[in-house]
Design a protein around this motif. Structure first.
Motif, PDB file in Angstrom:
ATOM      1  N   PRO A  46       0.911  -1.126   0.022  1.00  0.00           N
ATOM      2  CA  PRO A  46      -0.107   0.115  -0.046  1.00  0.00           C
ATOM      3  C   PRO A  46       1.103   1.142  -0.037  1.00  0.00           C
ATOM      4  O   PRO A  46       1.777   1.318   0.853  1.00  0.00           O
ATOM      5  CB  PRO A  46      -0.779  -0.051   1.340  1.00  0.00           C
ATOM      6  N   SER A  74      -5.840   4.249  -4.247  1.00  0.00           N
ATOM      7  CA  SER A  74      -6.242   4.411  -2.870  1.00  0.00           C
ATOM      8  C   SER A  74      -6.543   5.672  -2.603  1.00  0.00           C
ATOM      9  O   SER A  74      -5.395   6.535  -2.472  1.00  0.00           O
ATOM     10  CB  SER A  74      -5.300   3.604  -1.999  1.00  0.00           C
ATOM     11  N   GLN A  77      -7.968   5.238   4.077  1.00  0.00           N
ATOM     12  CA  GLN A  77      -8.179   4.322   5.023  1.00  0.00           C
ATOM     13  C   GLN A  77      -9.332   4.297   5.616  1.00  0.00           C
ATOM     14  O   GLN A  77      -9.730   5.510   6.355  1.00  0.00           O
ATOM     15  CB  GLN A  77      -6.991   3.926   5.826  1.00  0.00           C
ATOM     16  N   HIS A 152      -2.307   0.468  -4.448  1.00  0.00           N
ATOM     17  CA  HIS A 152      -2.203  -0.601  -3.742  1.00  0.00           C
ATOM     18  C   HIS A 152      -1.594  -1.536  -4.840  1.00  0.00           C
ATOM     19  O   HIS A 152      -2.276  -1.986  -5.937  1.00  0.00           O
ATOM     20  CB  HIS A 152      -3.798  -1.402  -3.326  1.00  0.00           C
ATOM     21  N   ALA A 250      -8.445   1.281   1.606  1.00  0.00           N
ATOM     22  CA  ALA A 250      -8.319   0.115   2.697  1.00  0.00           C
ATOM     23  C   ALA A 250      -9.229   0.169   3.858  1.00  0.00           C
ATOM     24  O   ALA A 250      -9.772   1.284   4.189  1.00  0.00           O
ATOM     25  CB  ALA A 250      -6.622   0.269   3.169  1.00  0.00           C
ATOM     26  N   TYR A 263      -6.935  -4.763   1.605  1.00  0.00           N
ATOM     27  CA  TYR A 263      -6.247  -4.140   0.550  1.00  0.00           C
ATOM     28  C   TYR A 263      -6.759  -4.479  -0.917  1.00  0.00           C
ATOM     29  O   TYR A 263      -6.453  -5.536  -1.267  1.00  0.00           O
ATOM     30  CB  TYR A 263      -4.799  -3.901   0.389  1.00  0.00           C
ATOM     31  N   SER A 333       0.445   2.238   6.163  1.00  0.00           N
ATOM     32  CA  SER A 333       0.967   1.957   4.973  1.00  0.00           C
ATOM     33  C   SER A 333       2.364   2.832   4.703  1.00  0.00           C
ATOM     34  O   SER A 333       2.547   3.412   3.976  1.00  0.00           O
ATOM     35  CB  SER A 333      -0.019   2.696   3.960  1.00  0.00           C
TER      36      SER A 333
END
Length: 485
Positions: A46, A74, A77, A152, A250, A263, A333
């Motif tokens: 990630p 991404s 999160q 990712h 994520a 992920y 990450s």
């Protein structure tokens, strides 16, 4: 001048590409002494938003990379179980300044007056991510707020991509099972000695051997463990089928014995679970992962985790990058960014003929700052987590002074004192501290100059603009289909 990179996987091949791209035209020779890869099909990298610009400097085409690796984008999160309610750490800013004062101060004032809208709802990035949309930053969005994205990246395919690019650009490579270290009277590394009798000389050596830190150990450089702040000592990695619709973020969940992350990528969905072996066995952790993720998991592997940093990131004529320099819990990450940060500072302080004593001192100072500020960001999850499980009940070591000062200042005034070496921006700090339920006592008095009616009007306009923009975004899946499949 010749640089010898000893190691494997992303640390070795990002180093090779960065050095060759930046200094190859000056006559620098780069050779990779590659150890057997530890990357497997279930592993994923990630990446934080800064990697996009770093790739650009190495002329890595984003769409070609995601097409070759089966990776995805991404936007942040999503956290569950860490605070009073689920929250989103978006890779972007929240709201816009009002009367030239920071938005977060007005948000704090509005919350104290009964506003129930979450901080993430004022983030264009978070709003798009939560409904599966992908936002490409442009002049329209930039005029409203900062929007960023990371990736990712399936590990095996990413390493293969980096290796092929480096070799094509002129980097040399030799594959070895292991190598010995030859040193001169001052302790500098003069050569690596392979089992078949080869002697690989160099002027500067890069230790990219991961947490083994083989060259740094040969130089007898100590290691500072962070186990008192991070209880997890085992990492479970597994993979399941891809989602029908690939979420552009994520999913992180707090568990009694640790935490679990999902992920998503185009090819498969990866699971990472960190746990404390004193609380749960590896076999039970795998069974728990299957239940909580809802995935049919395969290729499960458990490895050791020992968070902490090397006493020096640059010792003698050897520079450690990635986990050879610092091992982080993977929750936020930081892995690829740790490699990137080390390489950026190395390129800025690349040693000259005198051996680089001054550069070495400054490099170690900068890297220590970066490691410790990242560590502080991650400790927040343990220090403020609302879970009652044994993993989260109490830290075994007192909070670092730098983090204590941040938390106290944030509680008192809604301000996060930012220091040199931060890799997570102010918006990220505000997102995780607010998401973990940290209660603020007051806010900047200047924001009282805006009337309640005007403040609410500003907030409504922001929310309306975000709704309009999200409706106009392409879905993450359609963007991947158009550019990255």
């Amino acid at each position: 001048m010749k640089v010898v990179i000893f190691g494997r996987d992303a640390a070795a091949w990002l180093s090779a590409n960065a050095l060759q791209s930046a200094l190859g035209p000056t006559g620098l020779t780069v050779e990779v002494v590659e150890l057997p890869s530890l990357s497997q099909a279930q592993d994923i990298y990630p990446a934080l938003p800064a990697l996009e610009a770093f790739h650009g400097q190495m002329r890595i085409d984003e769409h070609a990379l995601l097409k070759a690796t089966g990776g995805s984008y991404s936007l942040g999160q999503s956290f569950t179980g860490f605070g009073p309610a689920p929250f989103f750490h978006a890779y972007g800013s929240h709201g816009v300044a009002i009367d030239r004062l920071p938005f977060f101060q007005y948000f704090t004032r509005a919350r104290q007056k009964g506003l129930t809208v979450a901080l993430e709802d004022f983030s264009l990035t978070a709003a798009g991510a939560k409904v599966g949309r992908f936002i490409v930053p442009d002049s329209t969005t930039v005029s409203f707020a900062r929007t960023d994205y990371g990736y990712h990246l399936p590990a095996v395919a990413y390493v293969d991509y980096l290796r092929a690019k480096a070799l094509k650009s002129g980097v040399r490579m030799i594959s070895v099972r292991d190598a010995g270290v030859e040193q001169d009277a001052e302790g500098n590394i003069t050569a690596l000695l392979t089992r078949n009798g080869s002697r690989i000389t160099g002027d500067l050596f890069i230790d990219a051997s991961g947490s083994d830190a083989q060259l740094m150990r040969a130089l007898e450089i100590g290691f500072e463990s962070w186990r008192g702040w991070f209880r997890g000592d085992r990492v479970l990695a597994a993979a399941g089928a891809p989602y029908a619709n690939v979420p552009p973020y994520a999913r992180i969940e707090a568990l009694d014995h640790g935490w679990q992350g999902l992920y998503a990528a185009q090819d498969r969905t990866r699971l990472v679970q960190v746990h404390d072996s004193r609380l749960i066995s590896d076999d039970d952790a795998l069974q728990m992962a299957a239940r909580t993720s809802g995935l049919k998991l395969g290729d499960a592997v458990v490895s050791e985790l020992n968070s902490g940093r090397s006493a020096q990131a640059w010792a003698k004529n050897c520079v450690a990058v990635g986990e050879a320099a610092c091992v982080f819990d993977p929750i936020d990450s930081p892995g690829l960014h740790t490699i990137q940060n080390g390489l950026v500072h190395l390129l800025a302080l690349f040693p000259q003929a005198d051996g680089g004593a001054v550069e070495r001192t400054e490099y170690n100072h900068l890297m220590q700052q970066g490691f410790e500020r990242t560590r502080d960001f991650q400790i927040v999850h343990s220090a403020l987590c609302g879970q009652s499980g044994a993993y989260w009940r109490a830290l075994e070591t007192a909070l670092p002074e730098t983090l204590t000062r941040k938390l106290e200042t944030f509680r008192a005034r809604g301000i996060v004192p930012m220091s040199d070496g931060e890799i997570y921006p102010l918006d990220s700090w505000e997102a995780i501290l607010t998401g973990h339920g940290l209660v603020l006592e007051t806010f900047e008095p200047l924001v009282e100059a805006t009337s309640d009616a005007d403040l609410m009007a500003h907030l409504k306009r922001m929310l309306g603009y975000i709704r309009e923009q999200v409706q106009s975004m392409n879905s993450h899946d359609s963007y991947l289909e158009l550019f990255c499949k």
